[in-house]
Design an enzyme around this catalytic site. Structure first.
Site, PDB file in Angstrom:
ATOM      1  CG  ASP A  39      19.316 -78.686-105.403  1.00  0.00           C
ATOM      2  OD1 ASP A  39      17.766 -78.916-105.326  1.00  0.00           O
ATOM      3  OD2 ASP A  39      19.673 -79.844-105.299  1.00  0.00           O
ATOM      4  CB  ILE A  40      14.574 -75.054-105.414  1.00  0.00           C
ATOM      5  CG1 ILE A  40      13.973 -76.778-105.899  1.00  0.00           C
ATOM      6  CG2 ILE A  40      14.726 -73.759-106.125  1.00  0.00           C
ATOM      7  CD1 ILE A  40      12.453 -76.377-106.316  1.00  0.00           C
ATOM      8  CD  GLU A  61      16.973 -86.624-107.274  1.00  0.00           C
ATOM      9  OE1 GLU A  61      16.769 -85.039-107.389  1.00  0.00           O
ATOM     10  OE2 GLU A  61      17.069 -86.447-106.105  1.00  0.00           O
ATOM     11  CG  HIS A  99      22.248 -81.289-112.992  1.00  0.00           C
ATOM     12  ND1 HIS A  99      22.098 -82.447-113.496  1.00  0.00           N
ATOM     13  CD2 HIS A  99      22.531 -81.525-111.813  1.00  0.00           C
ATOM     14  CE1 HIS A  99      21.461 -83.393-112.941  1.00  0.00           C
ATOM     15  NE2 HIS A  99      21.885 -82.647-112.066  1.00  0.00           N
ATOM     16  CG  HIS A 149      25.028 -81.670-107.654  1.00  0.00           C
ATOM     17  ND1 HIS A 149      23.303 -80.565-107.173  1.00  0.00           N
ATOM     18  CD2 HIS A 149      24.834 -82.576-108.050  1.00  0.00           C
ATOM     19  CE1 HIS A 149      22.876 -82.074-107.403  1.00  0.00           C
ATOM     20  NE2 HIS A 149      23.384 -82.951-108.266  1.00  0.00           N
TER      21      HIS A 149
END
Length: 129
Positions: free
Chosen positions: A28-29, A87, A92, A94
């Site tokens: 995650d950027i 978002e 997905h 995390h």
């Protein structure tokens, strides 16, 4: 085409952690903490529990060694897992190194890491796989 599909297809650069024919994992950027990884199915599905039964279990099996690598790489009590999905409309999960439940608070300010810092984190996790 979602942002994550563009990342999977290589149209948008990423800090890839692992990949196989069905899944893709990358940093995650805008992480909650260093070592925050996203794991996505390559098939575009908006909601996590709409992922086809045939692959939802495989997603966790794909994520498991990544979670173990995160635990080996970062000073944490464990690798936490969260499904939020608000978002980006592409299911997905995390994987986040955590020491308390607050480490999974997505309302907290995200880190702003340099490309060099992200690359170093990527290399550390990949080396532990």
């Amino acid at each position: 085409m979602t942002l994550f599909t563009k990342i999977i297809d290589g149209q948008i650069p990423s800090y890839k952690i692992a990949e196989n024919d069905r899944f893709f994992a990358f940093l995650d950027i805008f992480p909650l903490v260093e070592g925050h990884v996203l794991v996505v199915p390559k098939v575009e599905v908006d909601k996590f529990f709409d992922i086809p039964d045939a692959i939802i279990g495989e997603l966790l099996l794909f994520a498991k060694p990544i979670a173990k690598a995160i635990e080996q790489t970062f000073d944490c009590n464990r690798c936490g897992i969260s499904v939020v999905g608000l978002e980006v409309p592409h299911a997905h999960l995390h994987l986040v190194p955590i020491n308390s439940a607050d480490d999974l608070n997505f309302n907290r300010p995200k880190l702003k890491l340099s490309p060099e810092e992200l690359k170093a984190i990527q290399q550390r996790i990949v080396a532990a796989l």
